[in-house]
Write an enzyme that holds these catalytic residues in place. Structure first.
Site, PDB file in Angstrom:
ATOM      1  N   CYS A  99       0.969  -1.340  -0.104  1.00 51.93           N
ATOM      2  CA  CYS A  99       0.136  -0.231  -0.165  1.00 51.93           C
ATOM      3  C   CYS A  99       1.032   1.001   0.425  1.00 51.93           C
ATOM      4  O   CYS A  99       1.756   1.540   1.026  1.00 51.93           O
ATOM      5  CB  CYS A  99      -1.270   0.426   1.221  1.00 51.93           C
ATOM      6  SG  CYS A  99      -2.198   2.126   0.929  1.00 51.93           S
ATOM      7  N   ASP A 209      -3.198  -2.920 -14.530  1.00 51.61           N
ATOM      8  CA  ASP A 209      -3.629  -1.877 -15.599  1.00 51.61           C
ATOM      9  C   ASP A 209      -4.473  -3.202 -16.023  1.00 51.61           C
ATOM     10  O   ASP A 209      -4.491  -3.346 -17.182  1.00 51.61           O
ATOM     11  CB  ASP A 209      -2.992  -1.360 -16.369  1.00 51.61           C
ATOM     12  CG  ASP A 209      -1.711  -0.199 -15.884  1.00 51.61           C
ATOM     13  OD1 ASP A 209      -3.227   0.675 -14.978  1.00 51.61           O
ATOM     14  OD2 ASP A 209      -1.187   0.080 -16.307  1.00 51.61           O
TER      15      ASP A 209
END
Length: 267
Positions: A99, A209
């Site tokens: 993160c 992506d």
């Protein structure tokens, strides 16, 4: 993990997104091969915030297999988190080491752990120990990035693989990249090569992506990874993992209202 088809497809742990209401909608309209909870602060759970945070770990049988994800820089806290995940009946427990959020990194957790491979290994061992304390054998996995400020895959990924995690999800960007540059799937292919040499039993999951199922299959074939994780592609499209095309506006609106009502009920 060993029973999943290859390649398998899973839903990323998305902060403030993959909460119990969201996951129920996904499970109903297009269940992935594996589901993750949103990441939960293990420190918060065991240092006074249990009643508030335990709600994030609520799940239904329809969401299986489901993995609980936690973040912390404290091995003892992660031991407790591993034990809790096993006691709650999760199918696996995952440690967030990727993160990029500034507040999480400021705590020394999330992507900040990339700067401390020794601590990363301690966290994996402690989590496994907690699972064993619960009398369980659920698998421990890790989700991370390719580096902190720059690509460190040749040193960072081997350090993790030495601890033999059941699965390793690689978001193919650095912490510095956030999601502002294209994901480098060549790094996923390199992680597969490193896995084959160091920890052949560890499954490699590529992330970054991925736009749809066809794209995921293409990326899996090109890199040799075992699974592909979807993140932002799920937004507005709970049918992503299903076989049918995204429906017309009226049906999308109906499911939106269903989601809102479920959110109000549960959260």
């Amino acid at each position: 993990w060993k029973k999943l088809p290859k390649p398998f497809f899973c839903l990323a742990p998305l902060a403030d997104v993959t909460d119990p209401a969201f996951r129920r909608i996904i499970a109903k309209y297009g269940m992935p091969d594996v589901m993750w909870t949103e990441f939960v602060s293990a420190d918060g759970l065991f240092k006074g915030g249990y009643d508030a945070l335990i709600k994030d770990l609520a799940y239904t049988e329809a969401e299986r297999p489901i993995v609980a994800q936690f973040f912390s820089k404290d091995p003892n806290i992660m031991r407790q988190a591993g034990k809790l995940a096993a006691e709650l009946g999760f199918d696996g427990v995952d440690i967030n080491m990727g993160c990029p959020d500034a507040n999480v990194c400021k705590q020394g957790a999330g992507a900040a752990i990339i700067k401390n491979p020794k601590l990363a290994c301690e966290l994996i061992r402690a989590t496994k120990e907690g699972v064993r304390e619960a009398g369980s054998s659920i698998p421990v996995s890790v989700k991370t990035r390719s580096g902190f400020n720059e690509d460190e895959i040749e040193t960072w990924i081997p350090a993790l693989l030495e601890e033999k995690p059941a699965a390793l999800t690689l978001h193919a960007r650095t912490k510095k990249d956030m999601s502002k540059v294209p994901a480098r799937w060549d790094l996923v292919a390199r992680a597969v090569e490193l896995r084959d040499r160091i920890s052949p039993e560890t499954l490699i999951i590529g992330n970054g992506d991925v736009v749809d199922m066809d794209d995921a299959r293409t990326k899996a074939k090109a890199t040799g990874c075992d699974g592909v994780m979807f993140g932002r592609a799920i937004f507005g499209n709970p049918w992503l993992f299903g076989k049918k095309e995204r429906p017309e506006f009226q049906e999308r609106l109906r499911v939106l209202l269903e989601h809102l009502n479920l959110f109000a009920e549960l959260l």
